[in-house]
Write a protein that holds these residues in place. Structure first.
Motif, PDB file in Angstrom:
ATOM      1  N   TYR A  57      -4.487 -42.248  11.911  1.00 43.49           N
ATOM      2  CA  TYR A  57      -5.661 -42.100  11.056  1.00 43.49           C
ATOM      3  C   TYR A  57      -6.049 -43.437  10.434  1.00 43.49           C
ATOM      4  O   TYR A  57      -5.295 -44.410  10.471  1.00 43.49           O
ATOM      5  N   LEU A  67      -6.987 -35.487   4.666  1.00 46.61           N
ATOM      6  CA  LEU A  67      -7.974 -36.293   5.393  1.00 46.61           C
ATOM      7  C   LEU A  67      -9.111 -35.437   5.913  1.00 46.61           C
ATOM      8  O   LEU A  67      -8.909 -34.261   6.212  1.00 46.61           O
ATOM      9  N   ASP A  94     -11.600 -38.929   9.866  1.00 46.82           N
ATOM     10  CA  ASP A  94     -10.717 -40.064   9.609  1.00 46.82           C
ATOM     11  C   ASP A  94      -9.605 -40.185  10.655  1.00 46.82           C
ATOM     12  O   ASP A  94      -8.899 -41.172  10.674  1.00 46.82           O
ATOM     13  N   VAL A  95      -9.445 -39.147  11.476  1.00 45.58           N
ATOM     14  CA  VAL A  95      -8.414 -39.197  12.516  1.00 45.58           C
ATOM     15  C   VAL A  95      -8.969 -39.987  13.704  1.00 45.58           C
ATOM     16  O   VAL A  95     -10.043 -39.685  14.226  1.00 45.58           O
TER      17      VAL A  95
END
Length: 98
Positions: free
Chosen positions: A70, A88, A92-93
């Motif tokens: 991430y 998250l 965002d990954v």
């Protein structure tokens, strides 16, 4: 292993993997010099965000148990039950490690 945190929409709960303790040559890295880890295991996944019409959920490509990479400064760090987690957005990954 499950966690008692239920993320909303397209959010996920990640448990960060430990940062490296030593260098390749065997030198011990002090806590103050360790880099923030960018890899972790997905502990919980939200149901997905709503589509633009608002009538259907868009499912996530990520599932519980996946190992992910991430964004370095993405998410919100929390403590729950003595463990540290990161919440998250699925955006965002960057990748899933297979």
């Amino acid at each position: 292993m499950s966690v008692a945190i239920k993320p909303l929409e397209d959010r996920i709960v990640v448990k960060s993997l430990e940062a490296e303790q030593t260098t390749a040559s065997g030198l011990v890295i002090p806590d103050t010099a360790k880099e923030k880890p960018q890899e972790g295991e997905v502990m919980a996944v939200g149901p997905g965000r709503w589509n633009e019409d608002g009538d259907e959920r868009v499912p996530l490509d990520i599932k519980v148990g996946d190992r992910v990479i991430y964004s370095k400064y993405g998410g919100t760090e929390i403590k729950h039950g003595g463990e540290e987690y990161l919440i998250l957005s699925a955006r965002d990954v960057l990748a899933i490690v297979e």
